[in-house]
Design an enzyme around this catalytic site. Structure first.
Site, short mmCIF file in Angstrom:
data_model
loop_
_atom_site.label_atom_id
_atom_site.label_comp_id
_atom_site.label_asym_id
_atom_site.label_seq_id
_atom_site.Cartn_x
_atom_site.Cartn_y
_atom_site.Cartn_z
N ARG A 15 0.84 -1.22 0.00
CA ARG A 15 0.00 0.00 0.00
C ARG A 15 0.87 1.26 0.00
NH1 ARG A 15 -0.46 4.76 2.42
NH2 ARG A 15 0.15 3.78 4.38
N HIS A 207 6.15 4.62 12.42
CA HIS A 207 6.05 4.55 10.94
C HIS A 207 7.02 5.59 10.39
CE1 HIS A 207 3.44 4.25 7.15
NE2 HIS A 207 4.13 5.35 6.93
N HIS A 209 9.55 7.11 7.54
CA HIS A 209 10.10 7.21 6.18
C HIS A 209 11.57 7.58 6.31
CE1 HIS A 209 6.36 6.89 3.67
NE2 HIS A 209 5.85 6.98 4.88
N CYS A 240 4.69 9.24 -0.23
CA CYS A 240 3.30 9.68 -0.24
C CYS A 240 3.10 10.63 -1.40
CB CYS A 240 2.96 10.36 1.09
SG CYS A 240 1.28 11.03 1.12
N ASN A 249 9.19 4.31 2.96
CA ASN A 249 9.36 3.91 4.36
C ASN A 249 10.72 3.28 4.50
OD1 ASN A 249 6.40 3.47 3.54
ND2 ASN A 249 6.34 3.64 5.75
P1 HMG Z 1 -12.97 14.56 -1.98
O1 HMG Z 1 -12.80 14.94 -3.42
O2 HMG Z 1 -13.04 15.66 -0.96
O3 HMG Z 1 -14.21 13.58 -1.79
O4 HMG Z 1 -11.79 13.58 -1.62
P2 HMG Z 1 -15.77 13.78 -1.94
O5 HMG Z 1 -16.41 13.08 -0.79
O6 HMG Z 1 -16.10 15.22 -2.19
O7 HMG Z 1 -16.10 12.94 -3.27
C1 HMG Z 1 -15.59 13.32 -4.52
C2 HMG Z 1 -15.52 12.12 -5.43
O8 HMG Z 1 -14.66 11.11 -4.86
C3 HMG Z 1 -16.85 11.43 -5.68
O9 HMG Z 1 -16.79 10.86 -6.98
C4 HMG Z 1 -16.85 10.31 -4.69
O10 HMG Z 1 -17.65 9.22 -5.09
C5 HMG Z 1 -15.38 9.90 -4.72
P3 HMG Z 1 -17.40 11.61 -8.26
O11 HMG Z 1 -18.82 11.84 -7.90
O12 HMG Z 1 -16.62 12.88 -8.40
O13 HMG Z 1 -17.15 10.62 -9.35
N1 HMG Z 1 -14.95 9.26 -3.45
C6 HMG Z 1 -14.41 8.04 -3.37
N2 HMG Z 1 -14.14 7.11 -4.31
C7 HMG Z 1 -13.60 5.95 -3.88
N3 HMG Z 1 -13.30 5.68 -2.59
C8 HMG Z 1 -13.56 6.58 -1.63
C9 HMG Z 1 -14.14 7.81 -2.01
N4 HMG Z 1 -14.51 8.91 -1.32
C10 HMG Z 1 -15.01 9.77 -2.21
N5 HMG Z 1 -13.25 6.30 -0.36
C11 HMG Z 1 -10.91 11.74 -0.37
C12 HMG Z 1 -11.69 13.05 -0.31
C13 HMG Z 1 -10.57 11.36 1.05
C14 HMG Z 1 -11.78 10.69 -1.01
C15 HMG Z 1 -9.64 11.97 -1.22
O14 HMG Z 1 -8.97 13.09 -0.74
C16 HMG Z 1 -8.71 10.79 -1.19
O15 HMG Z 1 -9.03 9.73 -1.72
N6 HMG Z 1 -7.53 10.93 -0.56
C17 HMG Z 1 -6.63 9.81 -0.38
C18 HMG Z 1 -5.24 10.27 -0.38
C19 HMG Z 1 -4.32 9.10 -0.10
O16 HMG Z 1 -4.64 7.96 -0.31
N7 HMG Z 1 -3.10 9.43 0.37
C20 HMG Z 1 -2.12 8.47 0.64
C21 HMG Z 1 -2.40 7.64 1.87
S1 HMG Z 1 -1.98 8.47 3.40
C22 HMG Z 1 -0.33 8.09 3.62
O17 HMG Z 1 0.31 7.56 2.76
C23 HMG Z 1 0.28 8.38 4.95
C24 HMG Z 1 0.50 7.14 5.80
O18 HMG Z 1 1.33 6.20 5.13
C25 HMG Z 1 1.19 7.52 7.10
C26 HMG Z 1 2.33 8.47 6.84
O19 HMG Z 1 3.37 8.09 6.31
O20 HMG Z 1 2.09 9.63 7.18
C27 HMG Z 1 -0.83 6.47 6.16
MG MG Z 2 3.58 6.45 5.02
#
Ligand code: HMG
Ligand code: MG
Length: 302
Positions: A15, A207, A209, A240, A249
């Site tokens: 992931r 966690h 990086h 990220c 990481n």
């Molecule tokens: P948004 O645009 O504000 O969402 O995004 P929304 O609720 O306004 O919806 C907009 C559109 O997104 C709609 O579709 C929804 O259906 C769709 P449309 O009508 O435009 O076709 N939607 C989704 N589709 C699939 N799955 C969902 C979902 N939710 C809404 N769950 C949202 C908000 C949170 C969805 C967006 O910002 C997002 O997906 N962000 C994810 C970012 C991400 O994955 N980042 C990396 C992971 S975090 C990380 O790596 C850090 C970590 O490792 C720890 C560290 O190192 O710090 C964990």
């Molecule tokens: Mg991370």
């Protein structure tokens, strides 16, 4: 506090590692990677995320990857869910654990999940409730717990605040994440102590990086506090997409070598782990980000 005699590694390569890859990685490769990781003895694997495919296209095959797994008893398969929509989609794939991801930085919260910290907690609340109702374990990540690409240094009080908010909504475990790898041991200990104001030692993990090459030192600093759970990514994959310039990481191989060298049990077969890292590095046509894997592969060839 004495150094733990056993450590649980949480493998986040499929992931956190692969989410950052620009080239498409077929679901079958992701599944094979997970299988190789469980063969190596990993008991916790973060498989994918149920986020918007517009935001993170690489994770769009989440359901296909989950469906392709041949699950092994005793292994916990987790997925990221940023909101109820993601949780409902994830539920069909029967994860053992879901991960909600908050940030200790307002700016990062906006960039990563398009809402404030307070709004994110309100989104996570029904997710945590629904997960608990389905007997699914709930983990939380606190991103940018030491530094933020937009706000700079982050005070430990911010970490304590987010830990408290996550605790209040029923999140069972928190990971203190140095998302951009800027932390050094004392700062990371301060961030961990802040999380420990609201969670006990069994409820926290590190966690890290490795952007600035500090992740192993930071791991050791947390071991000295008694922390016994750490995330890492095979071959040091990843980064990220919303933290430009941050590398992957810390490599799982490097942490496992450190731990085994200190006489700490992980249940992981380092040789098999190196094979898993080689498999994905070969697919990506890239040198492994693990120093230990590089050294031991060179030794194998000699
Ligand atoms: P948004 O645009 O504000 O969402 O995004 P929304 O609720 O306004 O919806 C907009 C559109 O997104 C709609 O579709 C929804 O259906 C769709 P449309 O009508 O435009 O076709 N939607 C989704 N589709 C699939 N799955 C969902 C979902 N939710 C809404 N769950 C949202 C908000 C949170 C969805 C967006 O910002 C997002 O997906 N962000 C994810 C970012 C991400 O994955 N980042 C990396 C992971 S975090 C990380 O790596 C850090 C970590 O490792 C720890 C560290 O190192 O710090 C964990
Ligand atoms: Mg991370």
């Amino acid at each position: 506090m004495s150094i733990p005699s056993r450590v649980k590694m949480v493998e986040v390569g499929p992931r956190d590692g692969l989410q950052n890859e620009k080239q498409p990685v077929p679901a079958a490769i992701k599944v094979e990677l997970v299988h190789r990781l469980q063969d190596a003895g990993l008991k916790e694997i973060e498989v994918t995320s149920f986020v918007s495919p517009k935001w993170v296209p690489q994770m769009a095959d989440n359901a296909e990857v989950m469906a392709g797994l041949v699950r092994r008893a005793g292994v916990r398969y987790s997925v990221l869910t940023p909101n109820l929509q993601g949780f409902e989609a994830a539920l069909k794939s029967k994860p053992d654990e879901i991960v909600v991801f908050a940030a200790a930085s307002e700016a990062f919260s906006q960039k990563n999940i398009n809402c404030s910290i307070a709004e994110s907690i309100e989104r996570f609340r029904p997710v945590a409730e629904a997960a608990r109702a389905h007997n699914i374990h709930v983990r939380g990540a606190i991103s940018c717990a030491v530094g933020c690409p937009y706000e700079g240094e982050i005070a430990p009080e911010r970490v304590a605040m987010v830990a408290r908010l996550l605790k209040d909504i029923g999140v069972q475990h928190v990971g203190v994440a140095d998302t951009i790898g800027v932390g050094t041991p004392i700062k990371v200990q301060r961030a961990m102590e802040a999380a420990l104001k609201h969670y006990d030692l069994d409820g926290v993990s590190g966690h890290f990086h490795d952007t600035y090459g500090q992740a192993l030192s930071n791991t050791l600093a947390c071991l000295q506090m008694g922390v016994w759970q750490f995330d890492a990514s095979v071959a040091g994959l990843g980064g990220c997409p919303y933290a430009k310039g941050a590398t992957g990481n810390v490599a799982t191989e490097d942490v496992v070598y450190l731990l085994h060298g200190m006489g700490i049990d992980t249940g992981i077969d380092l040789d098999k782990l190196i094979d898993a890292g080689k498999f994905i590095s070969d697919f990506l046509e890239r040198k492994s980000g693990s120093r230990v894997a590089t050294a031991l592969l060179n030794k194998r060839m000699a």
